[in-house]
Design a protein around this motif. Structure first.
Motif, PDB file in Angstrom:
ATOM      1  N   VAL A 104      -4.106 -16.357  35.016  1.00  0.00           N
ATOM      2  CA  VAL A 104      -2.750 -16.445  34.477  1.00  0.00           C
ATOM      3  C   VAL A 104      -2.755 -15.741  33.121  1.00  0.00           C
ATOM      4  N   HIS A 105      -1.775 -14.866  32.873  1.00  0.00           N
ATOM      5  CA  HIS A 105      -1.786 -14.070  31.648  1.00  0.00           C
ATOM      6  C   HIS A 105      -0.758 -14.510  30.618  1.00  0.00           C
ATOM      7  N   VAL A 106      -0.239 -15.725  30.772  1.00  0.00           N
ATOM      8  CA  VAL A 106       0.616 -16.324  29.754  1.00  0.00           C
ATOM      9  C   VAL A 106      -0.244 -16.668  28.541  1.00  0.00           C
ATOM     10  N   ASN A 107       0.262 -16.403  27.346  1.00  0.00           N
ATOM     11  CA  ASN A 107      -0.425 -16.764  26.107  1.00  0.00           C
ATOM     12  C   ASN A 107       0.342 -17.882  25.401  1.00  0.00           C
ATOM     13  N   ARG A 108      -0.396 -18.917  24.953  1.00  0.00           N
ATOM     14  CA  ARG A 108       0.225 -20.111  24.385  1.00  0.00           C
ATOM     15  C   ARG A 108      -0.247 -20.352  22.949  1.00  0.00           C
ATOM     16  N   ASN A 109       0.632 -20.927  22.135  1.00  0.00           N
ATOM     17  CA  ASN A 109       0.276 -21.239  20.746  1.00  0.00           C
ATOM     18  C   ASN A 109      -0.861 -22.257  20.700  1.00  0.00           C
ATOM     19  N   PRO A 110      -1.953 -21.948  20.008  1.00  0.00           N
ATOM     20  CA  PRO A 110      -3.066 -22.902  19.922  1.00  0.00           C
ATOM     21  C   PRO A 110      -2.788 -24.084  19.006  1.00  0.00           C
ATOM     22  N   VAL A 111      -1.881 -23.899  18.042  1.00  0.00           N
ATOM     23  CA  VAL A 111      -1.523 -24.980  17.116  1.00  0.00           C
ATOM     24  C   VAL A 111      -0.024 -24.930  16.848  1.00  0.00           C
ATOM     25  N   SER A 112       0.497 -26.023  16.324  1.00  0.00           N
ATOM     26  CA  SER A 112       1.888 -26.052  15.866  1.00  0.00           C
ATOM     27  C   SER A 112       1.928 -25.668  14.387  1.00  0.00           C
ATOM     28  N   GLY A 113       3.051 -25.081  13.962  1.00  0.00           N
ATOM     29  CA  GLY A 113       3.184 -24.731  12.552  1.00  0.00           C
ATOM     30  C   GLY A 113       4.188 -23.622  12.322  1.00  0.00           C
ATOM     31  N   VAL A 166       3.201  -8.228  25.206  1.00  0.00           N
ATOM     32  CA  VAL A 166       4.523  -8.781  24.922  1.00  0.00           C
ATOM     33  C   VAL A 166       4.354  -9.983  24.008  1.00  0.00           C
ATOM     34  N   TRP A 167       5.209 -10.104  23.007  1.00  0.00           N
ATOM     35  CA  TRP A 167       5.149 -11.253  22.111  1.00  0.00           C
ATOM     36  C   TRP A 167       6.558 -11.799  21.895  1.00  0.00           C
ATOM     37  N   TYR A 168       6.622 -13.104  21.575  1.00  0.00           N
ATOM     38  CA  TYR A 168       7.908 -13.777  21.410  1.00  0.00           C
ATOM     39  C   TYR A 168       8.037 -14.429  20.038  1.00  0.00           C
ATOM     40  N   VAL A 169       7.165 -14.099  19.103  1.00  0.00           N
ATOM     41  CA  VAL A 169       7.207 -14.733  17.782  1.00  0.00           C
ATOM     42  C   VAL A 169       7.373 -13.693  16.692  1.00  0.00           C
ATOM     43  N   LYS A 170       7.810 -14.163  15.543  1.00  0.00           N
ATOM     44  CA  LYS A 170       7.927 -13.310  14.356  1.00  0.00           C
ATOM     45  C   LYS A 170       7.661 -14.173  13.129  1.00  0.00           C
ATOM     46  N   GLU A 171       7.442 -13.527  11.997  1.00  0.00           N
ATOM     47  CA  GLU A 171       7.157 -14.257  10.766  1.00  0.00           C
ATOM     48  C   GLU A 171       8.308 -15.203  10.428  1.00  0.00           C
ATOM     49  N   GLY A 172       7.954 -16.416  10.051  1.00  0.00           N
ATOM     50  CA  GLY A 172       8.947 -17.413   9.685  1.00  0.00           C
ATOM     51  C   GLY A 172       9.308 -18.370  10.804  1.00  0.00           C
ATOM     52  N   ASP A 173       8.912 -18.035  12.047  1.00  0.00           N
ATOM     53  CA  ASP A 173       9.215 -18.913  13.177  1.00  0.00           C
ATOM     54  C   ASP A 173       8.437 -20.217  13.094  1.00  0.00           C
ATOM     55  N   ASN A 179       3.458 -23.940  23.591  1.00  0.00           N
ATOM     56  CA  ASN A 179       4.559 -23.084  24.013  1.00  0.00           C
ATOM     57  C   ASN A 179       4.109 -21.629  24.095  1.00  0.00           C
ATOM     58  N   GLN A 180       4.774 -20.858  24.913  1.00  0.00           N
ATOM     59  CA  GLN A 180       4.394 -19.457  25.094  1.00  0.00           C
ATOM     60  C   GLN A 180       4.702 -18.636  23.847  1.00  0.00           C
ATOM     61  N   PHE A 181       3.729 -17.819  23.426  1.00  0.00           N
ATOM     62  CA  PHE A 181       3.999 -16.884  22.339  1.00  0.00           C
ATOM     63  C   PHE A 181       3.891 -15.439  22.798  1.00  0.00           C
ATOM     64  N   GLY A 182       3.435 -15.228  24.044  1.00  0.00           N
ATOM     65  CA  GLY A 182       3.338 -13.854  24.523  1.00  0.00           C
ATOM     66  C   GLY A 182       2.759 -13.754  25.922  1.00  0.00           C
ATOM     67  N   PHE A 183       2.538 -12.502  26.338  1.00  0.00           N
ATOM     68  CA  PHE A 183       2.030 -12.204  27.679  1.00  0.00           C
ATOM     69  C   PHE A 183       1.331 -10.848  27.602  1.00  0.00           C
ATOM     70  N   ILE A 184       0.216 -10.701  28.318  1.00  0.00           N
ATOM     71  CA  ILE A 184      -0.481  -9.406  28.386  1.00  0.00           C
ATOM     72  C   ILE A 184      -0.646  -9.032  29.849  1.00  0.00           C
ATOM     73  N   LYS A 185      -0.340  -7.801  30.190  1.00  0.00           N
ATOM     74  CA  LYS A 185      -0.403  -7.378  31.587  1.00  0.00           C
ATOM     75  C   LYS A 185      -1.768  -6.792  31.947  1.00  0.00           C
ATOM     76  N   PHE A 186      -2.342  -7.295  33.017  1.00  0.00           N
ATOM     77  CA  PHE A 186      -3.515  -6.714  33.689  1.00  0.00           C
ATOM     78  C   PHE A 186      -4.789  -6.623  32.851  1.00  0.00           C
ATOM     79  N   GLY A 187      -5.462  -7.742  32.692  1.00  0.00           N
ATOM     80  CA  GLY A 187      -6.793  -7.739  32.086  1.00  0.00           C
ATOM     81  C   GLY A 187      -6.768  -7.613  30.576  1.00  0.00           C
ATOM     82  N   SER A 188      -7.299  -8.587  29.861  1.00  0.00           N
ATOM     83  CA  SER A 188      -7.139  -8.586  28.416  1.00  0.00           C
ATOM     84  C   SER A 188      -7.993  -9.674  27.778  1.00  0.00           C
TER      85      SER A 188
END
Length: 225
Positions: A104-113, A166-173, A179-188
């Protein structure tokens, strides 16, 4: 189990290709039975490959301020003390997770903040386990500061087959663990940089799950930085 939104275009192109290929074979070589069945099998395998790659399983994340959860599915390939030179500029514990095309290539936040830093770096496409991939490949760098003031840096790193991060976050968020913060396609690969003194709960070679496996633990009350 859901189909990830990043796969819609790939799935549409896959279906179009399968339709054209099967129509062509049916029109010109309909009497060659073995060829038709071969194309049917190849088409099915291609469709299944795309669907399984972009799957997005629902995962119940147990939120915990002292835990660093795994940001991606895959295998632990690096655990070492290293110098982080882009943002933190000091020694950290680096944990790297390699994602093969079957993960699965979903990327998730390791911590809250709060996201204190974000940067996208264009670059090469070396194999994800190459020592220079973390500094020369296409990648993003995210730094999230926990409620206790502990910065945790993590990177999405494109591999030899990946051509889009692909990323879904920016500074200040404000982000939540799991929760998902991004996705990488095909091996990473995803690298996580933690403060020295953090207790690492995994070993090299361990198979881990994003949003489930607790990579490490630190005592937020001591404000490790």
């Amino acid at each position: 189990m859901k189909f990830h939104k990043e796969g819609y275009t790939s799935l549409a192109l896959c279906i179009l290709f399968i339709f054209v290929l099967n129509a062509f074979v049916h029109y010109y070589w309909s009497e060659i039975t073995w060829l038709k069945w071969l194309i049917y099998i190849v088409s099915f395998l291609l469709f299944v490959t795309i669907v399984q790659f972009f799957r997005s399983p629902n995962r119940a994340v147990a939120l915990h301020d002292d835990h660093v959860i795994c940001p991606a599915d895959g295998k632990v390939v690096v655990i070492e003390e290293t110098e982080e030179t882009e943002y933190l500029k000091d020694k950290r514990i680096q944990i790297s997770i390699f994602m093969s095309p079957v993960n699965v290539h979903v990327n998730r936040n390791p911590v809250s903040g709060i996201v204190k830093y974000f940067k996208y770096h264009p670059g090469k496409y070396l194999v994800a386990w190459h020592p220079k991939s973390s500094t020369e490949n296409e990648r993003t760098t995210v730094v999230t500061e926990t409620a206790a003031g502990t910065p945790v840096l993590f990177r999405q790193i494109a591999g030899a087959l990946a051509r889009r991060i692909v990323w879904y976050v920016k500074e200040g968020d404000k982000v939540e663990q799991g929760n998902q913060f991004g996705f990488i396609k095909f091996g990473s690969r995803v690298d996580v940089f933690l403060p020295l003194g953090t207790k690492v709960n995994v070993n090299i070679g361990d198979v881990v799950k994003g949003g489930v496996t607790v990579l490490a633990e630190f005592n937020q009350s001591k404000n490790i930085s």
